[in-house]
Scaffold this motif. Sequence first.
Motif, mmCIF file in Angstrom:
data_model
loop_
_atom_site.group_PDB
_atom_site.id
_atom_site.type_symbol
_atom_site.label_atom_id
_atom_site.label_comp_id
_atom_site.label_asym_id
_atom_site.label_seq_id
_atom_site.Cartn_x
_atom_site.Cartn_y
_atom_site.Cartn_z
ATOM 1 N N LEU A 228 0.863 -1.187 0.000
ATOM 2 C CA LEU A 228 0.000 0.000 0.000
ATOM 3 C C LEU A 228 0.898 1.236 0.000
ATOM 4 O O LEU A 228 1.781 1.362 0.843
ATOM 5 C CB LEU A 228 -0.908 0.008 1.230
ATOM 6 C CG LEU A 228 -1.754 -1.255 1.471
ATOM 7 C CD1 LEU A 228 -2.644 -1.072 2.688
ATOM 8 C CD2 LEU A 228 -2.584 -1.580 0.254
ATOM 9 N N GLU A 229 0.654 2.129 -0.930
ATOM 10 C CA GLU A 229 1.524 3.291 -1.110
ATOM 11 C C GLU A 229 0.787 4.585 -0.732
ATOM 12 O O GLU A 229 -0.254 4.903 -1.311
ATOM 13 C CB GLU A 229 2.004 3.374 -2.565
ATOM 14 C CG GLU A 229 2.802 2.159 -3.015
ATOM 15 C CD GLU A 229 3.181 2.232 -4.479
ATOM 16 O OE1 GLU A 229 2.869 3.285 -5.113
ATOM 17 O OE2 GLU A 229 3.772 1.266 -5.002
ATOM 18 N N TRP A 230 1.378 5.303 0.233
ATOM 19 C CA TRP A 230 0.878 6.621 0.624
ATOM 20 C C TRP A 230 1.686 7.690 -0.118
ATOM 21 O O TRP A 230 2.908 7.665 -0.115
ATOM 22 C CB TRP A 230 1.029 6.846 2.127
ATOM 23 C CG TRP A 230 0.135 6.009 2.996
ATOM 24 C CD1 TRP A 230 0.429 4.818 3.549
ATOM 25 C CD2 TRP A 230 -1.181 6.340 3.423
ATOM 26 N NE1 TRP A 230 -0.614 4.351 4.310
ATOM 27 C CE2 TRP A 230 -1.623 5.277 4.252
ATOM 28 C CE3 TRP A 230 -2.038 7.418 3.191
ATOM 29 C CZ2 TRP A 230 -2.884 5.271 4.841
ATOM 30 C CZ3 TRP A 230 -3.288 7.414 3.790
ATOM 31 C CH2 TRP A 230 -3.710 6.348 4.589
ATOM 32 N N ARG A 231 0.980 8.635 -0.739
ATOM 33 C CA ARG A 231 1.642 9.753 -1.386
ATOM 34 C C ARG A 231 0.932 11.043 -0.983
ATOM 35 O O ARG A 231 -0.245 11.034 -0.626
ATOM 36 C CB ARG A 231 1.605 9.622 -2.913
ATOM 37 C CG ARG A 231 2.259 8.371 -3.468
ATOM 38 C CD ARG A 231 2.286 8.453 -5.000
ATOM 39 N NE ARG A 231 2.822 7.242 -5.592
ATOM 40 C CZ ARG A 231 2.085 6.214 -5.993
ATOM 41 N NH1 ARG A 231 0.764 6.280 -5.871
ATOM 42 N NH2 ARG A 231 2.641 5.149 -6.535
ATOM 43 N N ALA A 232 1.656 12.157 -1.091
ATOM 44 C CA ALA A 232 1.049 13.470 -0.796
ATOM 45 C C ALA A 232 1.791 14.539 -1.577
ATOM 46 O O ALA A 232 3.015 14.473 -1.731
ATOM 47 C CB ALA A 232 1.087 13.784 0.691
ATOM 48 N N GLU A 233 1.051 15.502 -2.065
ATOM 49 C CA GLU A 233 1.640 16.630 -2.783
ATOM 50 C C GLU A 233 0.772 17.865 -2.568
ATOM 51 O O GLU A 233 -0.442 17.755 -2.375
ATOM 52 C CB GLU A 233 1.756 16.316 -4.277
ATOM 53 C CG GLU A 233 0.422 15.987 -4.933
ATOM 54 C CD GLU A 233 0.593 15.658 -6.406
ATOM 55 O OE1 GLU A 233 1.639 16.008 -6.959
ATOM 56 O OE2 GLU A 233 -0.337 15.061 -6.981
ATOM 57 N N ARG A 234 1.434 19.006 -2.600
ATOM 58 C CA ARG A 234 0.711 20.260 -2.422
ATOM 59 C C ARG A 234 0.246 20.772 -3.773
ATOM 60 O O ARG A 234 1.000 20.808 -4.738
ATOM 61 C CB ARG A 234 1.600 21.304 -1.756
ATOM 62 C CG ARG A 234 0.887 22.630 -1.498
ATOM 63 C CD ARG A 234 1.567 23.449 -0.462
ATOM 64 N NE ARG A 234 0.786 24.638 -0.132
ATOM 65 C CZ ARG A 234 0.815 25.247 1.037
ATOM 66 N NH1 ARG A 234 1.580 24.763 2.008
ATOM 67 N NH2 ARG A 234 0.087 26.319 1.265
ATOM 68 N N GLN A 235 -1.026 21.204 -3.832
ATOM 69 C CA GLN A 235 -1.611 21.771 -5.048
ATOM 70 C C GLN A 235 -2.312 23.080 -4.669
ATOM 71 O O GLN A 235 -3.467 23.089 -4.262
ATOM 72 C CB GLN A 235 -2.603 20.797 -5.688
ATOM 73 C CG GLN A 235 -1.972 19.491 -6.146
ATOM 74 C CD GLN A 235 -2.966 18.569 -6.810
ATOM 75 O OE1 GLN A 235 -4.157 18.864 -6.905
ATOM 76 N NE2 GLN A 235 -2.487 17.432 -7.291
ATOM 77 N N GLY A 236 -1.557 24.183 -4.796
ATOM 78 C CA GLY A 236 -2.114 25.485 -4.419
ATOM 79 C C GLY A 236 -2.324 25.579 -2.921
ATOM 80 O O GLY A 236 -1.390 25.384 -2.127
ATOM 81 N N GLU A 237 -3.539 25.845 -2.519
ATOM 82 C CA GLU A 237 -3.873 25.984 -1.103
ATOM 83 C C GLU A 237 -4.304 24.665 -0.473
ATOM 84 O O GLU A 237 -4.714 24.664 0.690
ATOM 85 C CB GLU A 237 -4.996 27.018 -0.930
ATOM 86 C CG GLU A 237 -4.636 28.424 -1.383
ATOM 87 C CD GLU A 237 -3.500 29.010 -0.565
ATOM 88 O OE1 GLU A 237 -3.468 28.765 0.657
ATOM 89 O OE2 GLU A 237 -2.637 29.685 -1.156
ATOM 90 N N GLN A 238 -4.212 23.559 -1.201
ATOM 91 C CA GLN A 238 -4.649 22.269 -0.687
ATOM 92 C C GLN A 238 -3.537 21.229 -0.809
ATOM 93 O O GLN A 238 -2.609 21.366 -1.603
ATOM 94 C CB GLN A 238 -5.894 21.788 -1.433
ATOM 95 C CG GLN A 238 -7.143 22.598 -1.125
ATOM 96 C CD GLN A 238 -8.395 21.931 -1.663
ATOM 97 O OE1 GLN A 238 -8.394 21.359 -2.746
ATOM 98 N NE2 GLN A 238 -9.475 22.010 -0.908
#
Length: 482
Positions: free
Chosen positions: A399-409
């Motif tokens: 299971l792969e967790w990813r996260a990235e910022r997109q503007g204000e979210q």
Amino acid sequence: MSGLRLPGMPLGVRIFLVYFCFVGLAGWFVLSTVMEEIRPGVRQSTEETLVDTANLLAELLRDDLRDGRLHERDWQALFQAYGQRQPQAQIWDIAKNSVSHRIYVTDAQGRVLLDSSGVAVGQDYSRWNDVYLTLRGQYGARSSREVADDPQSSVMYVAAPIRDAGRIIGVVSVSKPSRTLQPYIERSQRRLAWFAAGFSLLGLLVGAALSWWLSAALRRLTGYAVAVAAGQRASLPQGRGGELGQLARALEQMRAELDGKAYVEHYVHTLTHELKSPLAAIRGAAELLEGEMPAAQRQRFLGNIQQESARLQQLIERLLGLALVEQQQSLQQVQPVALRALCEQLCQGQAARLQRAGLHCTWQMDESLQVLGEPFLLQQALANLLDNAIDFSPSGATLEWRAERQGEQLCVRLFNPGQAIPEYALARLTERFYSLPRPGSGRKSTGLGLNFVAEVAALHGGRLEVGNVAGGVQASLWLPAA
């Protein structure tokens, strides 16, 4: 006027138009009244000054008139010299370069003895009102035109009696042309007009601001009522007291009561429907256990009862959690939450289950990334996503967790390998009580997990998307970045 449709106008515009008409009419009435009062006011002030001047001259001339020495003192030359003076005065912004008073003196019969203009000496003025009334002990004043057809040529005359031992022995009259007053009248009118225009503009600005404020407050209340009627989550507009604040609180109270009644009714029906299946299974197994049967079969029925009881408990707990989120109109405790630490904590809490399923987790996210929200709800939402991913992942998967910022979210993604979601089910994944069978057991869940995640995302101003990607399924959760 056929194009003007007042009923279709916004309330703020109608309020402003009514205010504009009221202020305009009131301002016009006051301005016109004051404008009309300027001229008589200036004339009254001038007349009062002429009265003082005439009485002063009457005292100065008394002794010489009584003793017949007017010509010896050469008053005529003095009066003419007075008429030729050039004061060079600056009254406000109006230059005064000549005197405008005319002075003449008559005897007790009304014959002119002295005249500053030099044109009426020896003439009989006994029939002019200023002289006629004064000789009879009354207040003598008149207004006469120098040119019969020209109202601007009017001249104001005021007389005072010259007395000796109580007996009137003559009259002194002082006059002033109205045209010399006109510059001051016009100046006052101009200044008043500018002040009136300024105050009118200020009044219109205040009216426009008041109309905008009132209509904006009503628009917010209307938008809130429309959103509530549509079943959307909406925050109560903040009022600052008064009737609008009371109206906002009344709307909120009405919404809470209506929502409460509808919500209880809806959940009673839902809970009743969802409890039927596990209760029927438990009841059937219990009835069968009353009879004689082999130990293995008895054990299987006991396992069914335990399994259905656990399902009931899970259903009730998830319904209560979902009800809490759906009834919550705004976040209670908003604070930055470290995203990676939260995901690692969830995986550690599910370590035993992950080990039994032969699964493990990886993280591809910066440790500095933070989301802004309510920690408990965020934890519950991500826990539901993890539960769902575990249920649909084959043994040995990652299971792969990813996260990235997109503007204000921030976009949090959880990928799990496995079978693709059928096309017919994609649009219904966040629908309440809708669930797909688990690959291992073929059983369905309560169908409340993804619905709960979607509600938490909406409460935070974000959204949830679940879809097929290469090699498996990916859940994407958008949340506000800290």
